[in-house]
Design an enzyme around this catalytic site. Structure first.
Site, PDB file in Angstrom:
ATOM      1  N   HIS A 102      -5.413  -7.306   0.530  1.00 33.05           N
ATOM      2  CA  HIS A 102      -6.330  -8.039   1.418  1.00 33.05           C
ATOM      3  C   HIS A 102      -7.763  -7.530   1.242  1.00 33.05           C
ATOM      4  CE1 HIS A 102      -7.398 -10.038   5.339  1.00 33.05           C
ATOM      5  NE2 HIS A 102      -8.379  -9.166   5.226  1.00 33.05           N
ATOM      6  N   GLU A 103      -7.924  -6.206   1.273  1.00 32.06           N
ATOM      7  CA  GLU A 103      -9.275  -5.638   1.180  1.00 32.06           C
ATOM      8  C   GLU A 103      -9.868  -5.847  -0.217  1.00 32.06           C
ATOM      9  OE1 GLU A 103     -10.623  -5.012   3.894  1.00 32.06           O
ATOM     10  OE2 GLU A 103      -8.826  -4.833   5.121  1.00 32.06           O
ATOM     11  N   HIS A 109     -11.510  -9.134  -0.576  1.00 31.49           N
ATOM     12  CA  HIS A 109     -12.861  -9.197  -0.005  1.00 31.49           C
ATOM     13  C   HIS A 109     -13.929  -8.822  -1.040  1.00 31.49           C
ATOM     14  CE1 HIS A 109     -12.417 -10.271   4.156  1.00 31.49           C
ATOM     15  NE2 HIS A 109     -11.540  -9.314   4.408  1.00 31.49           N
ATOM     16  N   CYS A 123      -7.357 -10.957   9.726  1.00 31.29           N
ATOM     17  CA  CYS A 123      -8.613 -10.443   9.187  1.00 31.29           C
ATOM     18  C   CYS A 123      -9.584 -10.169  10.316  1.00 31.29           C
ATOM     19  CB  CYS A 123      -9.221 -11.451   8.210  1.00 31.29           C
ATOM     20  SG  CYS A 123     -10.744 -10.849   7.462  1.00 31.29           S
TER      21      CYS A 123
HETATM   22 ZN   LIG Z   1     -10.272  -9.230   5.986  1.00 31.62          ZN
END
Ligand SMILES: [Zn+2]
Length: 152
Positions: free
Chosen positions: A123-124, A127, A81
């Site tokens: 992953h995004e 967030h 990250c």
């Molecule tokens: Zn990240």
């Protein structure tokens, strides 16, 4: 800030400037750190549901993205990250996903992805809901410093 849930963008055309900032930040990070494929708005302090990615020579601008499907099949990888570059996390992601998102014109599009693009999107997307890769670590063995993982 990274723990906050981002809010939908009401007028996608207002995300254009933000997307430009995200792209510039990602490219600058990549120049300095040598990695980095995607970034979410919250990582530059804007809690709006906007993601910018550059992977395998393609650019993706995702506004208000939502999963419409995720495969049962998963795979394991070492994730990293932008927001904690020295740390890597071993975790599982869905092998394939389908996403719907808006463009800056407001038009809805569908994106199907698998493997590296699929895990990057997951992953995004995390967030946008205040979830970090470290939250997916099952044991302390799933956490390592970048240099350790790259040596393996
Ligand atoms: Zn990240």
């Amino acid at each position: 800030m990274l723990r906050e849930t981002s809010t939908p963008v009401e007028d996608p055309s207002t995300a254009r400037l933000l997307l430009r900032d995200l792209r510039a930040t990602l490219l600058d990070f990549r120049r300095r750190q040598g990695f980095g494929r995607g970034i979410s708005a919250v990582q530059i302090g804007e809690t709006r549901r906007v993601i910018y990615m550059e992977i395998e020579g393609r650019e993706y601008e995702l506004i208000n993205p939502e999963f419409t499907w995720r495969s049962e099949e998963k795979f394991e990888l070492w994730d990293d990250c932008f927001s904690f570059p020295e740390l890597m996390v071993r975790l599982e992601r869905h092998r394939r996903i389908v996403l719907r998102y808006q463009r800056a014109t407001g038009e809805w599009r569908v994106l199907e992805a698998e493997d590296s693009l699929a895990e990057l999107i997951q992953h995004e997307m995390d967030h946008l809901d205040g979830v970090l890769a470290v939250d997916h670590a099952r044991t302390s063995h799933d956490l390592a410093m970048r240099a350790q993982v790259l040596r393996k």
